[in-house]
Design a protein around this motif. Sequence first.
Motif, mmCIF file in Angstrom:
data_model
loop_
_atom_site.group_PDB
_atom_site.id
_atom_site.type_symbol
_atom_site.label_atom_id
_atom_site.label_comp_id
_atom_site.label_asym_id
_atom_site.label_seq_id
_atom_site.Cartn_x
_atom_site.Cartn_y
_atom_site.Cartn_z
ATOM 1 N N VAL A 89 -3.288 2.460 -8.509
ATOM 2 C CA VAL A 89 -3.776 0.953 -7.551
ATOM 3 C C VAL A 89 -2.710 0.498 -8.537
ATOM 4 N N ILE A 90 -3.108 0.136 -9.618
ATOM 5 C CA ILE A 90 -2.027 -0.903 -10.286
ATOM 6 C C ILE A 90 -0.716 -0.829 -9.777
ATOM 7 N N GLU A 91 0.101 0.128 -9.652
ATOM 8 C CA GLU A 91 1.706 -0.235 -9.103
ATOM 9 C C GLU A 91 1.512 -0.093 -7.510
ATOM 10 N N GLY A 103 0.010 5.136 -1.382
ATOM 11 C CA GLY A 103 -1.535 5.721 -0.596
ATOM 12 C C GLY A 103 -0.568 7.228 -1.023
ATOM 13 N N MET A 104 0.229 8.125 -0.778
ATOM 14 C CA MET A 104 0.494 9.051 -0.982
ATOM 15 C C MET A 104 -0.467 9.644 -2.270
ATOM 16 N N LEU A 105 -0.006 9.207 -3.519
ATOM 17 C CA LEU A 105 -0.053 9.124 -4.964
ATOM 18 C C LEU A 105 -1.561 9.159 -5.177
ATOM 19 N N ILE A 106 -1.666 8.336 -4.945
ATOM 20 C CA ILE A 106 -3.427 7.549 -4.393
ATOM 21 C C ILE A 106 -4.418 8.597 -4.344
ATOM 22 N N GLY A 107 -4.162 9.003 -2.935
ATOM 23 C CA GLY A 107 -4.522 10.154 -1.994
ATOM 24 C C GLY A 107 -4.748 11.321 -3.182
ATOM 25 N N ALA A 108 -3.889 11.962 -3.252
ATOM 26 C CA ALA A 108 -3.617 12.944 -4.476
ATOM 27 C C ALA A 108 -4.847 12.644 -5.535
#
Length: 131
Positions: A89-91, A103-108
């Motif tokens: 979220v910060i990034e 989105g991919m990293l937050i979702g995972a």
Amino acid sequence: MVAIHIDPVTGLSLGRIAIGTGALVAPSTTARVLGLDPASNPQLDYLGRMFGAREIALGAVTLVSRGALRRNLTVVGIAVDGADLANGVIELGQRNVTKLASGMLIGAAAGAVGSGLLALVRGRRQSRQGA
């Protein structure tokens, strides 16, 4: 057709080992799959291998643990994944990574936190039913 049931903690542990192995063995490729750009930051390989080793260790020790230790390691995993979620979220807010990668990293990370919490809830229910 035979259905195979994998509990959430085992699934998370196997996922950690798989992602960690990818990051350890092929950090640039893993970074690209996750939507990151290792060409613009060659030091990402170094951090990727560090991340990979830790993911493998956490996944493996959780996979072989039982009882209270497994529960405690699940809580540790939730904390780690929660930190990953916050970092995503910060990034995203700082626009250091693309929206797709964020989105991919937050979702995972959110999925991993959810799976860990689900495992804790199921574990408590099973403890109450068995008591």
